[in-house]
Structures are given as structure tokens and as C-alpha cells.
Design a protein around this motif. Structure first.
Motif, PDB file in Angstrom:
ATOM      1  N   ARG A  80       0.817  -1.211   0.000  1.00 26.36           N
ATOM      2  CA  ARG A  80       0.000   0.000   0.000  1.00 26.36           C
ATOM      3  C   ARG A  80       0.853   1.265   0.000  1.00 26.36           C
ATOM      4  O   ARG A  80       0.352   2.355   0.205  1.00 26.36           O
ATOM      5  CB  ARG A  80      -0.933  -0.011   1.205  1.00 26.36           C
ATOM      6  CG  ARG A  80      -1.967  -1.130   1.134  1.00 26.36           C
ATOM      7  CD  ARG A  80      -2.738  -1.248   2.416  1.00 26.36           C
ATOM      8  NE  ARG A  80      -3.527  -0.076   2.698  1.00 26.36           N
ATOM      9  CZ  ARG A  80      -4.840   0.027   2.520  1.00 26.36           C
ATOM     10  NH1 ARG A  80      -5.514  -0.988   2.055  1.00 26.36           N
ATOM     11  NH2 ARG A  80      -5.466   1.142   2.826  1.00 26.36           N
ATOM     12  N   GLY A  81       2.162   1.132  -0.199  1.00 25.04           N
ATOM     13  CA  GLY A  81       3.030   2.291  -0.311  1.00 25.04           C
ATOM     14  C   GLY A  81       3.667   2.730   0.989  1.00 25.04           C
ATOM     15  O   GLY A  81       4.199   3.826   1.078  1.00 25.04           O
ATOM     16  N   GLY A  82       3.624   1.891   2.012  1.00 20.44           N
ATOM     17  CA  GLY A  82       4.207   2.232   3.303  1.00 20.44           C
ATOM     18  C   GLY A  82       5.542   1.545   3.503  1.00 20.44           C
ATOM     19  O   GLY A  82       5.615   0.494   4.127  1.00 20.44           O
ATOM     20  N   TYR A  83       6.604   2.134   2.960  1.00 19.52           N
ATOM     21  CA  TYR A  83       7.943   1.530   3.051  1.00 19.52           C
ATOM     22  C   TYR A  83       8.737   2.037   4.252  1.00 19.52           C
ATOM     23  O   TYR A  83       9.800   1.523   4.546  1.00 19.52           O
ATOM     24  CB  TYR A  83       8.728   1.800   1.764  1.00 19.52           C
ATOM     25  CG  TYR A  83       8.064   1.178   0.568  1.00 19.52           C
ATOM     26  CD1 TYR A  83       8.182  -0.177   0.310  1.00 19.52           C
ATOM     27  CD2 TYR A  83       7.278   1.951  -0.285  1.00 19.52           C
ATOM     28  CE1 TYR A  83       7.550  -0.750  -0.777  1.00 19.52           C
ATOM     29  CE2 TYR A  83       6.648   1.388  -1.376  1.00 19.52           C
ATOM     30  CZ  TYR A  83       6.787   0.038  -1.616  1.00 19.52           C
ATOM     31  OH  TYR A  83       6.160  -0.520  -2.689  1.00 19.52           O
ATOM     32  N   CYS A  84       8.224   3.067   4.913  1.00 19.05           N
ATOM     33  CA  CYS A  84       8.820   3.573   6.148  1.00 19.05           C
ATOM     34  C   CYS A  84       7.674   4.117   6.991  1.00 19.05           C
ATOM     35  O   CYS A  84       6.542   4.229   6.511  1.00 19.05           O
ATOM     36  CB  CYS A  84       9.883   4.628   5.878  1.00 19.05           C
ATOM     37  SG  CYS A  84       9.248   6.154   5.154  1.00 19.05           S
ATOM     38  N   ASP A  85       7.958   4.459   8.231  1.00 21.79           N
ATOM     39  CA  ASP A  85       6.883   4.893   9.127  1.00 21.79           C
ATOM     40  C   ASP A  85       6.101   6.090   8.596  1.00 21.79           C
ATOM     41  O   ASP A  85       4.870   6.096   8.641  1.00 21.79           O
ATOM     42  CB  ASP A  85       7.454   5.204  10.515  1.00 21.79           C
ATOM     43  CG  ASP A  85       7.825   3.946  11.276  1.00 21.79           C
ATOM     44  OD1 ASP A  85       7.126   2.917  11.120  1.00 21.79           O
ATOM     45  OD2 ASP A  85       8.803   3.990  12.037  1.00 21.79           O
ATOM     46  N   CYS A  86       6.798   7.096   8.082  1.00 25.47           N
ATOM     47  CA  CYS A  86       6.049   8.275   7.614  1.00 25.47           C
ATOM     48  C   CYS A  86       5.203   7.940   6.388  1.00 25.47           C
ATOM     49  O   CYS A  86       4.101   8.468   6.231  1.00 25.47           O
ATOM     50  CB  CYS A  86       6.971   9.465   7.369  1.00 25.47           C
ATOM     51  SG  CYS A  86       8.162   9.254   6.055  1.00 25.47           S
ATOM     52  N   GLU A  87       5.671   7.035   5.533  1.00 25.42           N
ATOM     53  CA  GLU A  87       4.877   6.636   4.371  1.00 25.42           C
ATOM     54  C   GLU A  87       3.663   5.815   4.774  1.00 25.42           C
ATOM     55  O   GLU A  87       2.641   5.844   4.089  1.00 25.42           O
ATOM     56  CB  GLU A  87       5.731   5.859   3.375  1.00 25.42           C
ATOM     57  CG  GLU A  87       6.701   6.730   2.620  1.00 25.42           C
ATOM     58  CD  GLU A  87       7.525   5.963   1.623  1.00 25.42           C
ATOM     59  OE1 GLU A  87       7.660   4.726   1.768  1.00 25.42           O
ATOM     60  OE2 GLU A  87       8.046   6.588   0.700  1.00 25.42           O
ATOM     61  N   VAL A  88       3.771   5.086   5.878  1.00 24.52           N
ATOM     62  CA  VAL A  88       2.597   4.368   6.377  1.00 24.52           C
ATOM     63  C   VAL A  88       1.505   5.376   6.702  1.00 24.52           C
ATOM     64  O   VAL A  88       0.343   5.195   6.337  1.00 24.52           O
ATOM     65  CB  VAL A  88       2.948   3.504   7.609  1.00 24.52           C
ATOM     66  CG1 VAL A  88       1.675   2.971   8.280  1.00 24.52           C
ATOM     67  CG2 VAL A  88       3.849   2.344   7.217  1.00 24.52           C
TER      68      VAL A  88
END
Length: 96
Positions: A80-88
Motif C-alpha cells: 500500500r506504499g508504506g515503506y517507512c513509518d512516515c509513508e505508512v
């Protein structure tokens, strides 16, 4: 295009999909609303404390504390495009 030497497109000439067409569905996150809210809160706190370090550290820590299968959650977050915490926060937890 109105002029072959012009790189700008005339919007009437661009084939855009209709808004009611079927768009590819995003994979389900596999969390209930309360779990997703708790994950978002944990990530917000982690990022506020340490900033985003380009990893899923806060998400992983939450999953381990919550008893959630981290391997599966990580896979769904990335899909879903969450490769790091902020992108989550920006991508993966965004409602469908």
C-alpha cells in the motif's frame, strides 16, 4: 496536441479514465479500525520522538506489542506504499 512543436497537451485530447471506472483495488490492510488507529498513534509518537529513519521501526514495535503477525503486516503496508513509518501514515493507512 495542438501544435506538434509544443510539449503541452490539450486536456481535451488526453484519454482520462472515467471516475466511475474500476480502478485497481488496494490490498486489504487486515486491521480493524481500532487497530489501524492504534498503529497510526504509535507511529506518530515514534516519529515525533525520533523522526522517520527510513524504516518501519515504529510500525514493527507496535505490531510486536499488539501480537500482530509482523511479516504479514509489513507485506501489506509495503503493498500500500508504506515503506517507512512516515509513508505508512501518508499512504498505507489512507482509507480506501
Amino acid at each position: 496536441m495542438t501544435n506538434p512543436d509544443d510539449d503541452r497537451w490539450d486536456i481535451d485530447e488526453v484519454d482520462l479514465p472515467a471516475l466511475d471506472e474500476d480502478w485497481p483495488s488496494r490490498p486489504a490492510l487486515g486491521l480493524g479500525p481500532a487497530q489501524a488507529a492504534a498503529l497510526a498513534h504509535a507511529i506518530e509518537e515514534g516519529v515525533a520522538e525520533r523522526g522517520c529513519d527510513g524504516t518501519l521501526r515504529a510500525a514493527r514495535n507496535w505490531a510486536l506489542r499488539a501480537g500482530t503477525n509482523w511479516t504479514e503486516l509489513q507485506k501489506r503496508l509495503c503493498e500500500r506504499g508504506g515503506y517507512c513509518d512516515c509513508e505508512v501514515l501518508l499512504n498505507a493507512l489512507e482509507p480506501d
